[in-house]
Scaffold this motif. Structure first.
Motif, PDB file in Angstrom:
ATOM      1  N   MET A  51     -43.577  41.558  19.752  1.00 39.91           N
ATOM      2  CA  MET A  51     -44.457  41.274  20.881  1.00 39.91           C
ATOM      3  C   MET A  51     -45.480  40.201  20.511  1.00 39.91           C
ATOM      4  O   MET A  51     -45.788  39.322  21.303  1.00 39.91           O
ATOM      5  N   ASN A  52     -45.992  40.252  19.296  1.00 36.62           N
ATOM      6  CA  ASN A  52     -46.966  39.275  18.833  1.00 36.62           C
ATOM      7  C   ASN A  52     -46.411  37.854  18.902  1.00 36.62           C
ATOM      8  O   ASN A  52     -47.168  36.895  19.080  1.00 36.62           O
ATOM      9  N   CYS A  57     -49.412  36.573  23.797  1.00 35.63           N
ATOM     10  CA  CYS A  57     -49.662  37.885  23.190  1.00 35.63           C
ATOM     11  C   CYS A  57     -50.306  37.734  21.817  1.00 35.63           C
ATOM     12  O   CYS A  57     -50.110  36.729  21.138  1.00 35.63           O
ATOM     13  N   ARG A  58     -51.060  38.733  21.436  1.00 36.34           N
ATOM     14  CA  ARG A  58     -51.673  38.777  20.106  1.00 36.34           C
ATOM     15  C   ARG A  58     -51.889  40.245  19.758  1.00 36.34           C
ATOM     16  O   ARG A  58     -52.607  40.946  20.459  1.00 36.34           O
ATOM     17  N   ILE A  59     -51.267  40.704  18.668  1.00 31.05           N
ATOM     18  CA  ILE A  59     -51.369  42.092  18.219  1.00 31.05           C
ATOM     19  C   ILE A  59     -51.971  42.078  16.817  1.00 31.05           C
ATOM     20  O   ILE A  59     -51.492  41.353  15.948  1.00 31.05           O
ATOM     21  N   GLY A  73     -54.293  44.776  20.940  1.00 32.23           N
ATOM     22  CA  GLY A  73     -53.404  43.688  21.279  1.00 32.23           C
ATOM     23  C   GLY A  73     -53.473  43.284  22.728  1.00 32.23           C
ATOM     24  O   GLY A  73     -53.902  44.051  23.589  1.00 32.23           O
ATOM     25  N   ILE A  74     -53.080  42.056  22.942  1.00 28.48           N
ATOM     26  CA  ILE A  74     -52.767  41.564  24.279  1.00 28.48           C
ATOM     27  C   ILE A  74     -51.255  41.596  24.330  1.00 28.48           C
ATOM     28  O   ILE A  74     -50.577  40.914  23.567  1.00 28.48           O
ATOM     29  N   MET A 102     -61.330  40.661  22.228  1.00 34.12           N
ATOM     30  CA  MET A 102     -60.048  40.476  22.907  1.00 34.12           C
ATOM     31  C   MET A 102     -60.187  39.652  24.187  1.00 34.12           C
ATOM     32  O   MET A 102     -59.283  38.888  24.534  1.00 34.12           O
ATOM     33  N   MET A 103     -61.301  39.766  24.866  1.00 36.46           N
ATOM     34  CA  MET A 103     -61.511  38.921  26.048  1.00 36.46           C
ATOM     35  C   MET A 103     -61.638  37.454  25.626  1.00 36.46           C
ATOM     36  O   MET A 103     -61.158  36.562  26.337  1.00 36.46           O
TER      37      MET A 103
END
Length: 154
Positions: A51-52, A57-59, A73-74, A102-103
């Motif tokens: 997913m990353n 996306c970022r996990i 994560g996003i 995260m925002m």
């Protein structure tokens, strides 16, 4: 106060996540699932690493004072980008800091809006309600959630 650090999942052994993933106190606020063993944790991490790699996306794992505090994560799910924040109960006070970071990530990744889902066991968050475009109830994987649709500020 030491700062929160974020680490790529590829730098972490699956066994390091087991206490977090299997904590009964944490699991009260997550979709019901079987407890993890090392093999299941490795598969879960592989899914997060995949997913990353998706655009937008970022996990990351979350560390505080060199201790694994959780993960965030996003993620992309059902046509929408969503925030996920899972903190070990001893670190629940970090949620707002992680959310704010995260925002910023969402802005860096050029998202206009993002969603966050909280299982029905969680209280309503007034600060999220104030900034949300809309708040509504959602059913995901057989569980009820409060969903906040958030505009990502410029």
């Amino acid at each position: 106060m030491s700062k929160v650090e974020y680490c790529d999942f590829s730098a972490i052994a699956p066994a390091e996540f087991l206490p977090l993933l299997n904590s009964d106190k944490n699991r009260e606020h997550l979709i019901a699932h079987e407890k993890f063993d090392a093999s299941k944790a490795a598969a879960w991490m592989a899914n997060k690493l995949e997913m990353n790699g998706y655009t937008g996306c970022r996990i990351r794992a979350i560390y505080k004072n060199k201790t694994l505090a959780g993960w965030c994560g996003i993620q992309f799910d059902d046509g929408k980008y969503e925030l996920a924040i899972v903190l070990d109960s001893g670190f629940w006070g970090l949620g707002r800091t992680v959310f704010n970071d995260m925002m910023r990530w969402a802005r860096e990744l050029n998202h206009d809006e993002i969603y966050i889902h909280f299982l029905h066991t969680r209280p309503e968050y007034q600060f999220l309600k104030k900034m949300a475009k809309t708040v509504y109830q959602t059913e995901l994987m057989g569980s009820c959630f409060t969903t906040y649709q958030l505009a990502v500020p410029d």
